[in-house]
Motif scaffolding. Structure first.
Motif, mmCIF file in Angstrom:
data_model
loop_
_atom_site.group_PDB
_atom_site.id
_atom_site.type_symbol
_atom_site.label_atom_id
_atom_site.label_comp_id
_atom_site.label_asym_id
_atom_site.label_seq_id
_atom_site.Cartn_x
_atom_site.Cartn_y
_atom_site.Cartn_z
ATOM 1 N N PRO A 169 0.826 -1.204 0.000
ATOM 2 C CA PRO A 169 0.000 0.000 0.000
ATOM 3 C C PRO A 169 0.858 1.252 0.000
ATOM 4 C CG PRO A 169 0.056 -0.961 2.195
ATOM 5 C CD PRO A 169 0.752 -1.929 1.280
ATOM 6 N N ARG A 170 0.404 2.249 -0.772
ATOM 7 C CA ARG A 170 1.116 3.514 -0.845
ATOM 8 C C ARG A 170 0.435 4.524 0.062
ATOM 9 N NH1 ARG A 170 4.143 4.658 -5.438
ATOM 10 N NH2 ARG A 170 3.354 6.781 -5.410
ATOM 11 N N SER A 171 1.203 5.224 0.858
ATOM 12 C CA SER A 171 0.634 6.226 1.739
ATOM 13 C C SER A 171 0.924 7.615 1.179
ATOM 14 C CB SER A 171 1.224 6.104 3.149
ATOM 15 O OG SER A 171 2.631 6.290 3.104
ATOM 16 N N VAL A 172 0.067 8.552 1.531
ATOM 17 C CA VAL A 172 0.274 9.927 1.109
ATOM 18 C C VAL A 172 1.136 10.619 2.156
ATOM 19 C CG1 VAL A 172 -0.844 12.108 0.575
ATOM 20 C CG2 VAL A 172 -1.938 9.959 -0.077
ATOM 21 N N GLN A 212 10.717 3.640 9.739
ATOM 22 C CA GLN A 212 11.229 2.828 8.639
ATOM 23 C C GLN A 212 10.206 2.711 7.511
ATOM 24 O OE1 GLN A 212 13.994 -0.575 9.734
ATOM 25 N NE2 GLN A 212 12.841 -0.380 11.647
ATOM 26 N N ALA A 213 8.918 2.607 7.861
ATOM 27 C CA ALA A 213 7.875 2.505 6.837
ATOM 28 C C ALA A 213 7.793 3.784 6.006
ATOM 29 C CB ALA A 213 6.525 2.212 7.492
ATOM 30 N N LEU A 214 7.842 4.951 6.677
ATOM 31 C CA LEU A 214 7.798 6.220 5.952
ATOM 32 C C LEU A 214 9.044 6.414 5.095
ATOM 33 C CD1 LEU A 214 6.281 8.815 8.458
ATOM 34 C CD2 LEU A 214 5.391 8.192 6.210
ATOM 35 N N TYR A 215 10.190 6.055 5.629
ATOM 36 C CA TYR A 215 11.447 6.201 4.896
ATOM 37 C C TYR A 215 11.384 5.408 3.591
ATOM 38 C CZ TYR A 215 16.527 6.773 4.303
ATOM 39 O OH TYR A 215 17.777 7.107 3.826
ATOM 40 N N ILE A 226 8.992 6.957 1.028
ATOM 41 C CA ILE A 226 9.489 8.176 0.383
ATOM 42 C C ILE A 226 10.621 7.889 -0.581
ATOM 43 C CG2 ILE A 226 10.671 10.376 0.811
ATOM 44 C CD1 ILE A 226 9.153 10.482 3.504
ATOM 45 N N PHE A 227 11.575 7.045 -0.166
ATOM 46 C CA PHE A 227 12.791 6.846 -0.963
ATOM 47 C C PHE A 227 12.851 5.506 -1.684
ATOM 48 C CE2 PHE A 227 14.093 9.649 2.635
ATOM 49 C CZ PHE A 227 14.269 10.800 1.892
ATOM 50 N N GLY A 228 11.881 4.628 -1.434
ATOM 51 C CA GLY A 228 11.852 3.354 -2.126
ATOM 52 C C GLY A 228 12.855 2.337 -1.629
ATOM 53 N N ILE A 229 13.444 2.575 -0.463
ATOM 54 C CA ILE A 229 14.467 1.690 0.088
ATOM 55 C C ILE A 229 14.492 1.877 1.599
ATOM 56 C CG2 ILE A 229 16.315 3.423 -0.160
ATOM 57 C CD1 ILE A 229 18.217 1.130 -0.859
ATOM 58 N N ASP A 267 19.723 1.733 2.363
ATOM 59 C CA ASP A 267 20.136 2.993 1.757
ATOM 60 C C ASP A 267 21.566 3.336 2.181
ATOM 61 O OD1 ASP A 267 19.754 5.152 0.105
ATOM 62 O OD2 ASP A 267 18.613 6.328 1.555
ATOM 63 N N MET A 268 21.854 3.155 3.459
ATOM 64 C CA MET A 268 23.190 3.433 3.969
ATOM 65 C C MET A 268 24.211 2.453 3.389
ATOM 66 S SD MET A 268 25.315 5.148 5.767
ATOM 67 C CE MET A 268 24.428 6.180 6.947
ATOM 68 N N ILE A 269 23.824 1.199 3.280
ATOM 69 C CA ILE A 269 24.743 0.208 2.700
ATOM 70 C C ILE A 269 25.082 0.568 1.256
ATOM 71 C CG2 ILE A 269 24.946 -2.197 1.944
ATOM 72 C CD1 ILE A 269 23.313 -2.992 4.416
ATOM 73 N N ARG A 270 24.078 0.927 0.487
ATOM 74 C CA ARG A 270 24.325 1.297 -0.910
ATOM 75 C C ARG A 270 25.216 2.537 -1.002
ATOM 76 N NH1 ARG A 270 21.501 -1.222 -4.840
ATOM 77 N NH2 ARG A 270 19.811 -2.627 -4.208
#
Length: 260
Positions: free
Chosen positions: A148-151, A192-195, A198-201, A206-209
């Motif tokens: 599900p996508r949140s606004v 973590q869910a909001l992150y 927003i960023f798809g990861i 994200d930090m590892i990449r």
């Protein structure tokens, strides 16, 4: 090749507008994305759609849609060429309503097509084909997603973007989800869910990449050994660094450095 015959983004019609083509009426496939509720006929079934409904009519499919109580705004395209093959590739069907939940991305894509279509720039036909495919790929991905996508409000997005910039500015520091969540006034799970929304990861991935990308840059110049690179990026175990690097790049840091 997909040929775009005509296209308009965010096209306006007054409330009460209705269009009926009993036999399809055109030799084109008709792409439609409605921004508000619509009255829509598919076969013998009259339905009332929710906002942001998408449909593409097959050739010669009878068409009827109307906006009875509100002004109509919609994105539309008339298409020819390999449309059936593209839909099959995307796992989509003609004459079926979908709710891809990516209205702004579709509108932007149709806007780009409209600009190309009415211009005389080089490669406009090829670019229109590319934009159409991008739109359909994005719709297919959105439709097939089970998440599900949140606004996310703009102020929350801006706050997370600033926090992310700080997090990724120093790849040698480990991210502490609990502290980052507390700084945002959220529980760790909600943070973590909001992150990810927003960023798809996730924040950890994200930090590892970011670390792996910096490792690639450090190893490219040949001025750092694998051990020095791992230490500079905050890894206490060089073998853990090697495993993560290989997982994300397909090669060990030593082999990557040797190719440069």
């Amino acid at each position: 090749m997909i040929e775009v015959v005509s296209a308009r983004h965010d096209w306006f019609e007054k409330a009460g507008f209705a269009l009926r083509r009993k036999n399809g009426g055109t030799p084109d496939y008709i792409f439609l994305l409605f921004h508000q509720p619509m009255e829509l006929m598919i076969g013998d079934t009259l339905m009332h759609t929710a906002p942001d409904a998408f449909i593409i009519y097959d050739l010669d499919t009878p068409q009827y849609f109307a906006s009875r109580n509100a002004d109509l705004r919609h994105d539309w395209m008339h298409l020819r060429g390999d449309v059936a093959a593209l839909l099959a590739e995307c796992g989509l069907e003609f004459d079926r309503v979908y709710y891809p939940d990516i209205t702004s991305a579709v509108t932007e894509g149709v806007y780009n097509i409209e600009r190309e279509l009415f211009g005389d720039a080089q490669f406009k036909t090829e670019l229109c084909d590319t934009y159409v495919r991008q739109i359909f790929y994005k719709i297919a991905r959105a439709v097939s997603s089970n998440e599900p996508r949140s606004v996310v409000p703009a102020n929350v997005r801006e706050s997370f973007t600033s926090l992310r910039d700080i997090m990724l500015s120093d790849s040698s520091k480990r991210i502490n989800i609990k502290d980052a969540a507390a700084e945002s006034g959220l529980s760790p799970s909600r943070f973590q869910a909001l992150y990810k929304d927003i960023f798809g990861i996730s924040p950890v991935n994200d930090m590892i990449r970011a670390r792996i990308e910096r490792a690639r840059n450090m190893l490219t110049g040949g001025n750092f050994t694998v051990e020095e690179c791992a230490e500079a990026l905050g890894y206490t175990n060089v073998y853990h660094f090697i495993r993560q690097f290989k997982k994300h790049t397909g090669v060990t840091p030593g082999k990557f450095a040797g190719r440069q």
